[in-house]
Motif scaffolding. Structure first.
Motif, PDB file in Angstrom:
ATOM      1  N   ARG A 170      -4.134  11.834 -30.672  1.00  0.00           N
ATOM      2  CA  ARG A 170      -4.365  12.932 -31.605  1.00  0.00           C
ATOM      3  C   ARG A 170      -4.749  14.196 -30.854  1.00  0.00           C
ATOM      4  O   ARG A 170      -5.569  14.163 -29.931  1.00  0.00           O
ATOM      5  CB  ARG A 170      -5.470  12.565 -32.597  1.00  0.00           C
ATOM      6  CG  ARG A 170      -5.062  11.476 -33.573  1.00  0.00           C
ATOM      7  CD  ARG A 170      -6.235  10.937 -34.356  1.00  0.00           C
ATOM      8  NE  ARG A 170      -7.063  12.003 -34.919  1.00  0.00           N
ATOM      9  CZ  ARG A 170      -8.220  11.770 -35.544  1.00  0.00           C
ATOM     10  NH1 ARG A 170      -8.682  10.533 -35.659  1.00  0.00           N
ATOM     11  NH2 ARG A 170      -8.923  12.782 -36.036  1.00  0.00           N
ATOM     12  N   PHE A 171      -4.157  15.322 -31.284  1.00  0.00           N
ATOM     13  CA  PHE A 171      -4.398  16.588 -30.594  1.00  0.00           C
ATOM     14  C   PHE A 171      -5.838  17.061 -30.799  1.00  0.00           C
ATOM     15  O   PHE A 171      -6.423  17.670 -29.905  1.00  0.00           O
ATOM     16  CB  PHE A 171      -3.417  17.658 -31.089  1.00  0.00           C
ATOM     17  CG  PHE A 171      -3.403  18.903 -30.246  1.00  0.00           C
ATOM     18  CD1 PHE A 171      -3.148  18.841 -28.884  1.00  0.00           C
ATOM     19  CD2 PHE A 171      -3.661  20.154 -30.809  1.00  0.00           C
ATOM     20  CE1 PHE A 171      -3.133  19.975 -28.094  1.00  0.00           C
ATOM     21  CE2 PHE A 171      -3.653  21.294 -30.023  1.00  0.00           C
ATOM     22  CZ  PHE A 171      -3.382  21.205 -28.662  1.00  0.00           C
ATOM     23  N   ASP A 172      -6.433  16.764 -31.972  1.00  0.00           N
ATOM     24  CA  ASP A 172      -7.803  17.207 -32.204  1.00  0.00           C
ATOM     25  C   ASP A 172      -8.769  16.513 -31.241  1.00  0.00           C
ATOM     26  O   ASP A 172      -9.758  17.114 -30.813  1.00  0.00           O
ATOM     27  CB  ASP A 172      -8.216  16.990 -33.665  1.00  0.00           C
ATOM     28  CG  ASP A 172      -8.125  15.529 -34.082  1.00  0.00           C
ATOM     29  OD1 ASP A 172      -7.402  14.764 -33.423  1.00  0.00           O
ATOM     30  OD2 ASP A 172      -8.794  15.164 -35.076  1.00  0.00           O
ATOM     31  N   LYS A 173      -8.489  15.262 -30.886  1.00  0.00           N
ATOM     32  CA  LYS A 173      -9.321  14.568 -29.903  1.00  0.00           C
ATOM     33  C   LYS A 173      -9.151  15.189 -28.519  1.00  0.00           C
ATOM     34  O   LYS A 173     -10.099  15.321 -27.740  1.00  0.00           O
ATOM     35  CB  LYS A 173      -8.938  13.084 -29.853  1.00  0.00           C
ATOM     36  CG  LYS A 173      -9.247  12.306 -31.115  1.00  0.00           C
ATOM     37  CD  LYS A 173     -10.742  12.109 -31.287  1.00  0.00           C
ATOM     38  CE  LYS A 173     -11.030  11.187 -32.467  1.00  0.00           C
ATOM     39  NZ  LYS A 173     -12.496  11.045 -32.696  1.00  0.00           N
ATOM     40  N   PHE A 174      -7.911  15.578 -28.234  1.00  0.00           N
ATOM     41  CA  PHE A 174      -7.635  16.189 -26.934  1.00  0.00           C
ATOM     42  C   PHE A 174      -8.289  17.565 -26.835  1.00  0.00           C
ATOM     43  O   PHE A 174      -8.692  17.989 -25.744  1.00  0.00           O
ATOM     44  CB  PHE A 174      -6.122  16.301 -26.726  1.00  0.00           C
ATOM     45  CG  PHE A 174      -5.717  16.657 -25.321  1.00  0.00           C
ATOM     46  CD1 PHE A 174      -6.116  15.888 -24.242  1.00  0.00           C
ATOM     47  CD2 PHE A 174      -4.916  17.770 -25.069  1.00  0.00           C
ATOM     48  CE1 PHE A 174      -5.738  16.207 -22.945  1.00  0.00           C
ATOM     49  CE2 PHE A 174      -4.537  18.102 -23.778  1.00  0.00           C
ATOM     50  CZ  PHE A 174      -4.954  17.316 -22.710  1.00  0.00           C
ATOM     51  N   LEU A 175      -8.418  18.260 -27.961  1.00  0.00           N
ATOM     52  CA  LEU A 175      -9.070  19.567 -27.959  1.00  0.00           C
ATOM     53  C   LEU A 175     -10.530  19.454 -27.535  1.00  0.00           C
ATOM     54  O   LEU A 175     -11.098  20.405 -26.981  1.00  0.00           O
ATOM     55  CB  LEU A 175      -8.970  20.210 -29.350  1.00  0.00           C
ATOM     56  CG  LEU A 175      -7.593  20.759 -29.733  1.00  0.00           C
ATOM     57  CD1 LEU A 175      -7.592  21.247 -31.184  1.00  0.00           C
ATOM     58  CD2 LEU A 175      -7.168  21.889 -28.799  1.00  0.00           C
ATOM     59  N   ASN A 176     -11.156  18.306 -27.796  1.00  0.00           N
ATOM     60  CA  ASN A 176     -12.539  18.097 -27.343  1.00  0.00           C
ATOM     61  C   ASN A 176     -12.602  18.098 -25.816  1.00  0.00           C
ATOM     62  O   ASN A 176     -13.539  18.625 -25.217  1.00  0.00           O
ATOM     63  CB  ASN A 176     -13.077  16.768 -27.883  1.00  0.00           C
ATOM     64  CG  ASN A 176     -13.250  16.770 -29.387  1.00  0.00           C
ATOM     65  OD1 ASN A 176     -13.454  17.828 -29.992  1.00  0.00           O
ATOM     66  ND2 ASN A 176     -13.177  15.598 -29.999  1.00  0.00           N
ATOM     67  N   VAL A 177     -11.582  17.502 -25.183  1.00  0.00           N
ATOM     68  CA  VAL A 177     -11.505  17.485 -23.714  1.00  0.00           C
ATOM     69  C   VAL A 177     -11.276  18.904 -23.199  1.00  0.00           C
ATOM     70  O   VAL A 177     -11.899  19.335 -22.218  1.00  0.00           O
ATOM     71  CB  VAL A 177     -10.367  16.551 -23.240  1.00  0.00           C
ATOM     72  CG1 VAL A 177     -10.313  16.528 -21.703  1.00  0.00           C
ATOM     73  CG2 VAL A 177     -10.559  15.155 -23.784  1.00  0.00           C
ATOM     74  N   ILE A 178     -10.389  19.636 -23.869  1.00  0.00           N
ATOM     75  CA  ILE A 178     -10.106  21.021 -23.477  1.00  0.00           C
ATOM     76  C   ILE A 178     -11.363  21.879 -23.597  1.00  0.00           C
ATOM     77  O   ILE A 178     -11.630  22.740 -22.750  1.00  0.00           O
ATOM     78  CB  ILE A 178      -8.965  21.604 -24.340  1.00  0.00           C
ATOM     79  CG1 ILE A 178      -7.650  20.902 -24.006  1.00  0.00           C
ATOM     80  CG2 ILE A 178      -8.832  23.106 -24.112  1.00  0.00           C
ATOM     81  CD1 ILE A 178      -6.469  21.361 -24.834  1.00  0.00           C
ATOM     82  N   SER A 179     -12.157  21.630 -24.652  1.00  0.00           N
ATOM     83  CA  SER A 179     -13.397  22.382 -24.851  1.00  0.00           C
ATOM     84  C   SER A 179     -14.357  22.175 -23.670  1.00  0.00           C
ATOM     85  O   SER A 179     -14.971  23.123 -23.177  1.00  0.00           O
ATOM     86  CB  SER A 179     -14.066  21.949 -26.158  1.00  0.00           C
ATOM     87  OG  SER A 179     -15.271  22.658 -26.362  1.00  0.00           O
ATOM     88  N   LYS A 180     -14.463  20.941 -23.207  1.00  0.00           N
ATOM     89  CA  LYS A 180     -15.311  20.647 -22.041  1.00  0.00           C
ATOM     90  C   LYS A 180     -14.769  21.330 -20.786  1.00  0.00           C
ATOM     91  O   LYS A 180     -15.530  21.817 -19.950  1.00  0.00           O
ATOM     92  CB  LYS A 180     -15.385  19.139 -21.821  1.00  0.00           C
ATOM     93  CG  LYS A 180     -16.125  18.378 -22.908  1.00  0.00           C
ATOM     94  CD  LYS A 180     -16.100  16.881 -22.616  1.00  0.00           C
ATOM     95  CE  LYS A 180     -16.786  16.096 -23.719  1.00  0.00           C
ATOM     96  NZ  LYS A 180     -16.722  14.627 -23.469  1.00  0.00           N
ATOM     97  N   ALA A 181     -13.432  21.345 -20.665  1.00  0.00           N
ATOM     98  CA  ALA A 181     -12.797  21.989 -19.508  1.00  0.00           C
ATOM     99  C   ALA A 181     -13.062  23.491 -19.516  1.00  0.00           C
ATOM    100  O   ALA A 181     -13.327  24.091 -18.469  1.00  0.00           O
ATOM    101  CB  ALA A 181     -11.303  21.710 -19.507  1.00  0.00           C
ATOM    102  N   LYS A 182     -13.025  24.103 -20.703  1.00  0.00           N
ATOM    103  CA  LYS A 182     -13.317  25.540 -20.822  1.00  0.00           C
ATOM    104  C   LYS A 182     -14.747  25.837 -20.401  1.00  0.00           C
ATOM    105  O   LYS A 182     -15.032  26.841 -19.731  1.00  0.00           O
ATOM    106  CB  LYS A 182     -13.078  26.006 -22.252  1.00  0.00           C
ATOM    107  CG  LYS A 182     -11.629  26.201 -22.639  1.00  0.00           C
ATOM    108  CD  LYS A 182     -11.538  26.763 -24.055  1.00  0.00           C
ATOM    109  CE  LYS A 182     -10.112  27.082 -24.444  1.00  0.00           C
ATOM    110  NZ  LYS A 182     -10.044  27.648 -25.818  1.00  0.00           N
ATOM    111  N   GLU A 183     -15.653  24.945 -20.807  1.00  0.00           N
ATOM    112  CA  GLU A 183     -17.067  25.138 -20.444  1.00  0.00           C
ATOM    113  C   GLU A 183     -17.233  25.048 -18.927  1.00  0.00           C
ATOM    114  O   GLU A 183     -17.957  25.847 -18.323  1.00  0.00           O
ATOM    115  CB  GLU A 183     -17.906  24.064 -21.135  1.00  0.00           C
ATOM    116  CG  GLU A 183     -19.408  24.218 -20.902  1.00  0.00           C
ATOM    117  CD  GLU A 183     -20.230  23.177 -21.639  1.00  0.00           C
ATOM    118  OE1 GLU A 183     -21.437  23.077 -21.352  1.00  0.00           O
ATOM    119  OE2 GLU A 183     -19.655  22.454 -22.490  1.00  0.00           O
ATOM    120  N   ALA A 184     -16.547  24.083 -18.326  1.00  0.00           N
ATOM    121  CA  ALA A 184     -16.606  23.948 -16.866  1.00  0.00           C
ATOM    122  C   ALA A 184     -16.016  25.174 -16.186  1.00  0.00           C
ATOM    123  O   ALA A 184     -16.494  25.620 -15.138  1.00  0.00           O
ATOM    124  CB  ALA A 184     -15.846  22.697 -16.431  1.00  0.00           C
TER     125      ALA A 184
END
Length: 277
Positions: A39-53
């Motif tokens: 699911r793309f919404d689950k993947f967006l959680n990973v992207i959110s962490k990557a943006k924070e990093a």
């Protein structure tokens, strides 16, 4: 290289895109599929962490994560627009660092993007070097690759010093339009004690580096046996590098100018600067 490593590199290369500025990028939805997120919404959680990093690394996330609309084909053959994101190489690197480490493909992605990111860093660093430092960098790399090439040639049956000199001359003749080491030496006006590679500019050194690395890989990949075949392959690789230079409109290596300073002189000057500090 193992099959799983080849699979990983091919997988991430296959979904790579290039923008109008010649820069590599990946679509988030393509990366989501490769990393086995359903699911793309689950993947967006990973992207959110990557943006924070990304922010924590003093980088602007907007430079690496770009929201876009993307046209895709649906089951009926019609096209519709979906929300997607264009990701830089660095963004992908941060994403795989924050993805589920239990997934084997994530580990492959971490290796792939770490290597690719480091390659780009080295290229950026190299682009800012002056000609002398470029020559030093390529010459040192060529020294290491020539050691590997000599080992590969020996495995193929090129055993004695005379055999290896003959092998090297085949590579030179292919790259330099039938000029062997002695003829190149004479053309450059070098003394007998001078090493040819120490009297090349960065462009000429780069051509020889490509010749050496590609011959090395071909000898090993094809498990070449017999010094005559090894010589032939070295000549053919040199010829192909020459052909590529010609097709790109470049100057043939034998026509490139010989630098005033040798590599040895540059090394002494740099060493003196270090000791004078």
């Amino acid at each position: 290289m193992s099959n799983i490593e080849e699979y990983g590199e091919q997988t991430f290369e296959n979904i790579k895109n290039v923008n109008e500025y010649g820069e590599d990028f990946w679509y988030a939805r393509d990366l989501q599929e490769i990393l086995h997120y359903k699911r793309f919404d689950k993947f967006l959680n990973v992207i959110s962490k990557a943006k924070e990093a990304c922010s924590n690394s003093q980088q602007n996330p907007e430079d690496h994560f770009s929201q876009v609309g993307r046209m895709v084909q649906i089951g009926s053959g019609a096209m519709r627009e979906i929300d997607d994101m264009m990701l830089s190489r660095y963004a992908c690197y941060l994403i795989v660092q924050n993805a589920d480490p239990q997934k084997e493909v994530v580990a492959l992605g971490q290796t792939y993007f770490a290597v690719q990111t480091r390659k780009q860093e080295l290229q950026d660093e190299f682009d800012h070097l002056d000609e002398d430092r470029k020559r030093l960098a390529i010459r040192n790399e060529l020294k290491e690759h020539n050691k590997s090439l000599q080992e590969a040639a020996k495995l193929a049956g090129v055993e004695t010093n005379f055999d290896y000199a003959t092998f090297q001359n085949h590579g030179y003749r292919g790259l330099y339009g039938e000029l062997d080491a002695k003829a190149i030496h004479a053309r450059k006006g070098l003394k007998k004690s001078h090493k040819i590679l120490d009297h090349m500019g960065s462009t000429e050194l780069a051509a020889n580096l490509f010749r050496a690395t590609q011959t090395d890989e071909k000898l090993r990949r094809e498990n070449v046996q017999g010094k005559q075949l090894a010589n032939q392959i070295h000549y053919e690789v040199g010829s192909k590098v020459r052909k590529t230079i010609e097709e790109l409109g470049g100057t043939m290596p034998e026509n490139l100018p010989t630098p005033e300073k040798s590599i040895k002189q540059i090394e002494r000057e740099h060493q003196k600067k270090l000791t004078d500090k």
